[in-house]
Design an enzyme around this catalytic site. Structure first.
Site, short mmCIF file in Angstrom:
data_model
loop_
_atom_site.label_atom_id
_atom_site.label_comp_id
_atom_site.label_asym_id
_atom_site.label_seq_id
_atom_site.Cartn_x
_atom_site.Cartn_y
_atom_site.Cartn_z
N GLN A 1 0.80 -1.39 -0.19
CA GLN A 1 -0.06 -0.16 0.08
C GLN A 1 0.97 1.41 -0.07
O GLN A 1 1.56 1.60 1.15
CB GLN A 1 -0.95 0.05 1.16
CG GLN A 1 -2.02 1.10 1.25
CD GLN A 1 -2.75 0.76 2.18
OE1 GLN A 1 -3.76 0.13 2.40
NE2 GLN A 1 -2.50 1.64 3.42
N SER B 1 4.76 -1.35 3.90
CA SER B 1 4.99 -2.56 4.58
C SER B 1 5.29 -3.71 3.15
O SER B 1 4.52 -3.73 2.50
CB SER B 1 3.96 -3.17 5.34
OG SER B 1 4.00 -2.38 6.50
N GLU C 1 -11.11 -3.25 6.71
CA GLU C 1 -10.60 -4.32 7.64
C GLU C 1 -11.10 -5.44 7.30
O GLU C 1 -12.14 -5.79 6.80
CB GLU C 1 -10.69 -4.00 8.98
CG GLU C 1 -10.47 -2.51 9.41
CD GLU C 1 -11.08 -1.87 10.60
OE1 GLU C 1 -11.44 -2.71 11.22
OE2 GLU C 1 -11.07 -0.63 10.82
#
Length: 741
Positions: free
Chosen positions: A489, A524, A607
């Site tokens: 991302q 990440s 989520e």
């Protein structure tokens, strides 16, 4: 949010609130504080009895409403919010305790008396026990017990007595019996009485004995109902603080726009929501083993009751000096909070009880065995088929974790729609909340079958499927679900972390696509990703939330340079990504060039939908191991472990409440936002405790010292997905409605 979950419970809560508004305005409560402290019945008591609020949990055969403990808790939640004076709490507790006795003439008699309107009280064993000597007609009771809430105003009193043979017997006494003297104590709670009972040669017949009452169960019932009233007080504090912050002005601004007060209000709301969840967990319906009941009640005693006085003080600080005045109602709630905390006993003892290292975790399973049998059978058959296959390759995103492995087994689950079942078909099975729980149960039945994870793609793929083109869906959906394609991302920048609308990375239109220049950070696993979801500014001339594009970037494109960032833990999960004249073709833009901001919000909101995921987190392993050791400070370690478990269980109960609400067809509430912050704070506390009790062993940082390793990894969990401070901003403005700065 109120303790009530179902529409019927919500209506009951509203009915009690309306009753309190009509019959017990705060001015009337304040005008008779001496009367309440003496045990006088309020003028509204007979009307309350007519409404049946005091007996919602009593059987219909004795004049009650036929509800359960959770309905009684809903009444007390509303009564606590309204600071309803008088004997309601002790009477409800007495009725609940009497129902635990098997049906008998004595049991029915006191239940009928309570249902008819007689105020009652229970003397818990920790408030003292009488002595009971057998005689020809029954028993002779002697002793002094108390102080206890509601004794002075009680017509009937349930108390225990120890016999000459050491047995514990329970009796339903009349407060006017010869030999009983009730002494009025100065009550901390100004809105109801506290008394001590002196018993001198009181003769009771065998018919007054209540058989089958368990002292431990009595305590659990009482604490659960006390926690429900405490939850109502916590809710009142939040609502009134927020209302005050919205209108009070300082320095020409409403103080609710001050970030410091926003964060305090949001924190107060989180604590209130956890208190409600813990109280509900202590009274929720369903047969549970005694140890599970004990775990739930201990958690409620800590989270909902013992911490309540501190919560009220935090509210007082936000009111400022006005909240500390006698004229302000807050001190009445504060004193009741102190009284309730005293009634359940020391929090340290509950924490020590909960911190027994061999205790099981809280069982938050939701019984779905009779729901959609055909769907369950289809899922079971698919999982059994997949279990016969194997994955033969390590995961591209996280090679060390089995949930990212790829091969025939994962492919079969992906093609069946079970990697992300909440997605629409053909990528998922468009599973409802109930169906997601069924899938969870079937996976849990097969621990040998590792459930695949989408990892970072769980945030990105739903946005691509919802807003992307048919070509993008065809290209990316199945390879991502099968684990053959990994993602990162590319949102945050050195000058635009939480404030993504300030991003500087540019997207300039060129023939056939866009030229990207800029820098991303904290990305990440960029070094392992095949593709990235990228935000870039397509039009610098418009408002900063507009003119942002959402692109899908091939991470092997020329012009991309990735520099790993080594964190304090020594790991290199994060990266800087430099983008120098990187070309992205037109068909890799998701939607229009200026709507990337809305897509970014959707990505951040995506989520994992699998319900209750954060219930299953086990962050206490190191602390649990320390508590199991024989050591001089073992009592303190167990206390710390118990407090941590109470917090974890409250978060779990919050998730279950949210799940049950969705199953009932209600829209999702603020539970996920609350859980994010509560979990982050929980992780910090458990890590801190483990490090603290490790002592000198933390001088050595190696593979055998988990506490040090966990501590060094902890900031990643606090910062990842948005800092606690940003989440508090969101709760303050979007949930509580406080004005923006």
């Amino acid at each position: 949010m109120p303790l009530a979950l179902t529409d019927e419970q919500a209506a009951l809560t509203a009915a009690v609130a309306g009753f309190a508004d009509r019959h017990a305005p705060r001015t009337a409560t304040r005008s008779r504080l001496d009367a309440w402290a003496a045990g006088e019945r309020p003028a509204f008591w007979n009307v309350l009895v007519t409404q049946g609020f005091h007996a919602v949990h009593l059987p219909e055969r004795v004049g009650g409403q036929g509800g359960g403990l959770v309905e009684a808790a809903c009444v007390l939640d509303a009564a606590g919010y309204a600071l309803l004076p008088g004997p309601l709490l002790p009477t409800v507790i007495a009725g609940a305790v009497a129902t635990t006795s098997p049906p008998s003439a004595a049991g029915d008699e006191i239940l009928e008396t309570i249902a008819a309107g007689a105020p009652a009280a229970v003397v818990l064993p920790e408030a003292g026990q009488l002595s009971a000597s057998a005689n020809d007609g029954g028993w002779t009771l002697n002793g002094v017990v108390g102080p206890e809430i509601g004794l002075c105003g009680a017509a009937r009193i349930i108390c225990s007595a120890r016999t000459d043979t050491g047995d514990l017997r329970w009796f339903a006494l009349h407060s006017t019996q010869s030999g009983i003297r009730l002494h009025r104590n100065a009550s901390t709670d100004l809105t109801r009485d506290v008394g001590t009972m002196h018993v001198d040669q009181v003769q009771v017949s065998r018919e007054q004995a209540l058989d089958g009452i368990d002292a431990q169960q009595t305590r659990w019932v009482a604490v659960g109902l006390i926690a429900a009233e405490a939850a109502g007080i916590a809710r009142w504090c939040v609502d009134n603080v927020v209302a005050y912050l919205k209108v009070r002005e300082q320095f020409g601004r409403r103080i609710g726009s001050f970030q410091a007060l926003q964060h305090k209000a949001a924190t107060l709301f989180i604590e209130s929501e956890l208190a409600v969840a813990a109280a509900w967990d202590a009274v929720r319906p369903g047969a549970q083993p005694p140890l599970q009941q004990q775990i739930a009640v201990a958690g409620a005693a800590i989270i909902a009751v013992a911490r309540l006085p501190g919560l009220v003080v935090d509210a007082m600080a936000m009111f400022g000096a006005i909240g500390y005045t006698w004229e302000h109602d807050l001190h009445l709630y504060w004193k009741r909070a102190i009284s309730l905390a005293a009634a359940v006993g020391p929090a340290a003892q509950w924490a020590h009880l909960l911190g027994e290292p061999t205790n099981p975790g809280r069982d938050f399973s939701i019984e779905m065995s009779d729901t959609e049998p055909e769907f369950r059978a289809r899922i079971a058959a698919t999982l059994d088929m997949a279990a016969a296959l194997h994955n033969d390759a390590v995961g591209r995103q996280n090679p060390e974790y089995p949930q990212f492995r790829t091969g025939p087994q994962r492919t079969a689950l992906a093609d069946a729609g079970l990697v992300a079942p909440h997605l629409d078909t053909p990528w998922g099975v468009n599973a409802s909340s109930a169906q997601q729980l069924i899938i969870d149960e079937e996976f849990d039945k097969r621990p040998y079958l590792v459930r695949p994870s989408l990892g970072i793609a769980q945030w990105i793929l739903p946005t691509v499927l919802t807003a992307g083109s048919d070509q993008q869906r065809r290209r990316f959906a199945q390879p991502t679900l099968r684990g053959e394609m990994t993602w990162c991302q590319l949102f945050s920048e050195p000058g635009a972390g939480s404030d993504l609308a300030s991003l500087k990375t540019t997207a300039t239109r060129v023939d056939g696509g866009w030229r990207i220049n800029g820098q991303k950070v904290w990305t990440s696993l960029a070094q392992r990703a095949d593709w990235g979801a990228l935000l870039a500014r397509t039009d610098p001339a418009v408002a900063k939330h507009k003119g942002i594009g959402y692109f899908l970037l091939d991470m092997r494109s020329p012009g991309i340079r990735i520099r790993p960032l080594r964190t304090a833990s020594g790991d290199e999960h994060f990266n800087e990504v430099f983008l120098d004249d990187v070309f992205i073709p037109d068909d890799m833009l998701v939607g229009d060039p200026g709507v990337g901001w809305s897509h970014a919000l959707a990505t951040m909101a995506n989520e994992r939908v699998a319900i209750g995921a954060y219930v299953k987190l086990d962050k206490e392993a190191e602390l649990r191991g320390l508590a199991a050791q024989s050591r001089p400070d073992q009592w303190a370690v167990r206390q710390a472990l118990g407090e941590i478990r109470a917090e974890a269980n409250a978060i779990g109960a919050l998730a279950v409440r949210d799940t049950l609400s969705r199953l009932a067809g209600h829209e999702p509430g603020p539970a996920s936002s609350v859980a994010k912050v509560a979990t982050a704070l929980f992780v910090r506390r458990v890590t801190s405790h483990a490090l603290q009790f490790s002592g000198r062993s933390a001088l050595v940082s190696d593979a055998g010292q988990a506490a040090v390793a966990q501590s060094l990894m902890m900031p990643a969990e606090l910062i990842g997905g948005g800092t606690v401070e940003i989440q508090l901003n969101i709760i303050a403005t979007l949930v509580l409605g406080l004005p923006r700065s």
